[in-house]
Write an enzyme that holds these catalytic residues in place. Structure first.
Site, mmCIF file in Angstrom:
data_model
loop_
_atom_site.group_PDB
_atom_site.id
_atom_site.type_symbol
_atom_site.label_atom_id
_atom_site.label_comp_id
_atom_site.label_asym_id
_atom_site.label_seq_id
_atom_site.Cartn_x
_atom_site.Cartn_y
_atom_site.Cartn_z
ATOM 1 N N ARG A 165 0.824 -1.221 0.000
ATOM 2 C CA ARG A 165 0.000 0.000 0.000
ATOM 3 C C ARG A 165 0.857 1.270 0.000
ATOM 4 O O ARG A 165 0.522 2.265 0.647
ATOM 5 C CB ARG A 165 -0.940 0.028 1.226
ATOM 6 C CG ARG A 165 -1.990 -1.062 1.256
ATOM 7 C CD ARG A 165 -2.991 -0.891 0.129
ATOM 8 N NE ARG A 165 -4.094 -1.808 0.231
ATOM 9 C CZ ARG A 165 -4.067 -3.068 -0.220
ATOM 10 N NH1 ARG A 165 -2.987 -3.539 -0.825
ATOM 11 N NH2 ARG A 165 -5.125 -3.844 -0.097
ATOM 12 N N SER A 237 -10.918 -0.741 2.711
ATOM 13 C CA SER A 237 -10.248 -0.844 4.024
ATOM 14 C C SER A 237 -9.907 0.551 4.522
ATOM 15 O O SER A 237 -9.271 1.325 3.806
ATOM 16 C CB SER A 237 -8.940 -1.629 3.897
ATOM 17 O OG SER A 237 -9.177 -2.921 3.424
ATOM 18 N N GLU A 333 -5.400 3.886 5.844
ATOM 19 C CA GLU A 333 -5.094 3.703 4.419
ATOM 20 C C GLU A 333 -5.734 4.843 3.607
ATOM 21 O O GLU A 333 -5.189 5.304 2.620
ATOM 22 C CB GLU A 333 -5.646 2.352 3.925
ATOM 23 C CG GLU A 333 -5.359 2.138 2.444
ATOM 24 C CD GLU A 333 -6.083 0.950 1.839
ATOM 25 O OE1 GLU A 333 -5.801 -0.184 2.245
ATOM 26 O OE2 GLU A 333 -6.916 1.180 0.941
#
Ligand code: FAD
Ligand code: EPU
Length: 337
Positions: A165, A237, A333
């Site tokens: 990520r 998420s 995130e």
């Protein structure tokens, strides 16, 4: 010449569907359009934000500056050999339409990333990943414009510094370049990636073992777990999955023998945030219209008229509980604006 709109609604341009506005908004259909906009004095004086499809962004309030949205389209096979095909896609292409098109041709590499919302241009930014694959495995290079000089930049895969990520576009080049296209190297003789257990189980019952079938199964899995943003606003998420040192992992495991984990780099383990959040009792809980999704604890949902602030307050309570109980700090995130 690209048009600048004022007081533009972002409610359809953020997947939480918050009712927010931007002071100025501009869609750019070409590299030239972007160069034209960033050469204007107002670009220098104004707070700016680059927006894709708004599926990884949380607007905590109205945006008081200029939003630039690259809507550069086009997919082009720029090279091929016996094994691979190289495809350049414009930043404004929808990611999943690109995946559908590639898999329909039988090209392999991104089929496990089916149904991820967003644009092609955003895909390298957080190195989108799902079901055992990450986009870095298929990216050859990323083209961008330097916002200070308007110069064209090319980032070869290694220069993108992809990680879980993460990439250089979230670090040194954050807000300093605008991605205009990405080039992917896809396989003409794909090997199926069945590393994710549920995917392997569902594929074992299928007659056809090809990238198209993987795509269908991935879509099935995703629909069974994740809320459709059209129905319940969300950004996937909300937190990343944390990586913790082996010693800390062993300490938690002693108290919680059911602790799921995956091996990570060095002497560390990756822990699913969804499990940590569920253990703290948040799964399925709501505070007004801000909630923790009942089927996936890692997804925070706008059930109707929640605001960015409501979701952030919920996130803070979750972060506190997870830290209090496990000593782990969750990292968001989602990009908070
Ligand atoms: P945006 O949200 O518009 O922008 C994201 C960031 O990139 C912002 O900081 C923005 O400023 C910047 N940016 C956007 N475009 C450019 C550009 N052209 N140049 C420079 N900067 C730019 N992600 C995963 O990795 N895996 C998943 O499985 C996954 N599942 C999801 C499921 C749901 C239901 C949702 C809503 C989201 C999910 N996501 C997932 C997150 C999201 O889909 C990805 O992060 C996606 O790449 C975001 O694309 P976007 O175009 O909407 O980006
Ligand atoms: N789990 C729970 N409770 C839940 C959900 C999951 O305890 O409510 C535990 C289970 O042990 C499960 C584990 O968490 O085995 C992992 O769950 P899942 O496979 O659903 O994946 P995730 O870790 O929650 C990650 C990505 C997703 C990606 C999926 C599939 C991150 C932050 N998220 O989620 O990406 O789609 O894996 O590979 O890495 C996104 O980034 O927006 C996103 C949706």
């Amino acid at each position: 010449m690209p048009e600048i709109l004022r007081n533009h609604s972002l409610s359809k341009l953020n997947s939480f569907h918050f009712d927010v506005r931007t002071h100025k908004y501009c869609e750019c259909k070409s590299v030239k359009d972007i160069q034209e906009i960033i050469s204007r004095p107002e670009f220098r004086n104004e707070k700016t934000l680059i927006l894709g499809e708004g599926s990884n962004i949380l607007f905590s309030k109205d945006f008081g500056g200029l939003i630039i949205r690259p809507v550069i389209l086009g997919r082009e096979i720029i090279r091929e050999d016996r094994e691979y095909v190289w495809i350049r896609a414009g930043a404004g292409e929808n990611w999943d339409e690109f995946v559908a098109w590639s898999t329909a041709w039988g090209f392999g590499g991104i089929e496990n990333l089916s149904l991820i919302p967003g644009s092609v241009g955003s895909s390298p930014i957080q190195n989108i990943g799902a079901y055992g694959a990450e986009v870095q495995e298929s990216i050859e290079e990323v083209s961008a414009l330097d916002v200070l000089t308007g110069q064209k930049l090319t980032f070869l895969k290694e220069a993108c510094r992809f990680a879980y990520r993460d990439s250089i576009f979230k670090q040194e080049w954050k807000n300093k370049c605008i991605i205009t296209s990405a080039t992917f190297r896809l396989s003409k003789k794909p090997e199926l990636n069945l590393g994710y257990q549920m995917l392997a189980e569902k594929m074992s019952g299928r007659e056809r073992q090809d990238v198209e079938t993987i795509r269908q199964v991935i879509i099935e899995i995703r629909r069974s777990k994740l809320p459709d943003p059209e129905q319940f606003g969300n950004a996937g998420s909300f937190f990343k999955n944390p990586r913790i040192p082996e010693e800390q992992y062993q300490g938690i495991l002693e108290k919680y023998p059911g602790l799921p984990s995956y091996p990570a780099a060095g002497r560390s383990r990756k822990i699913p945030s969804a499990w940590l959040i569920e253990q703290c009792g948040w799964k399925g809980k709501r505070r007004g219209d801000a909630g923790c999704y009942e089927k996936q604890a890692l997804v925070l949902v706008n059930y109707g008229s929640a605001t960015g602030k409501d979701i952030l307050e919920l996130a803070t309570l979750i972060e506190k509980d997870v830290h209090g109980r496990f000593g782990i700090r969750l990292e968001k995130e989602v990009n908070v604006i």
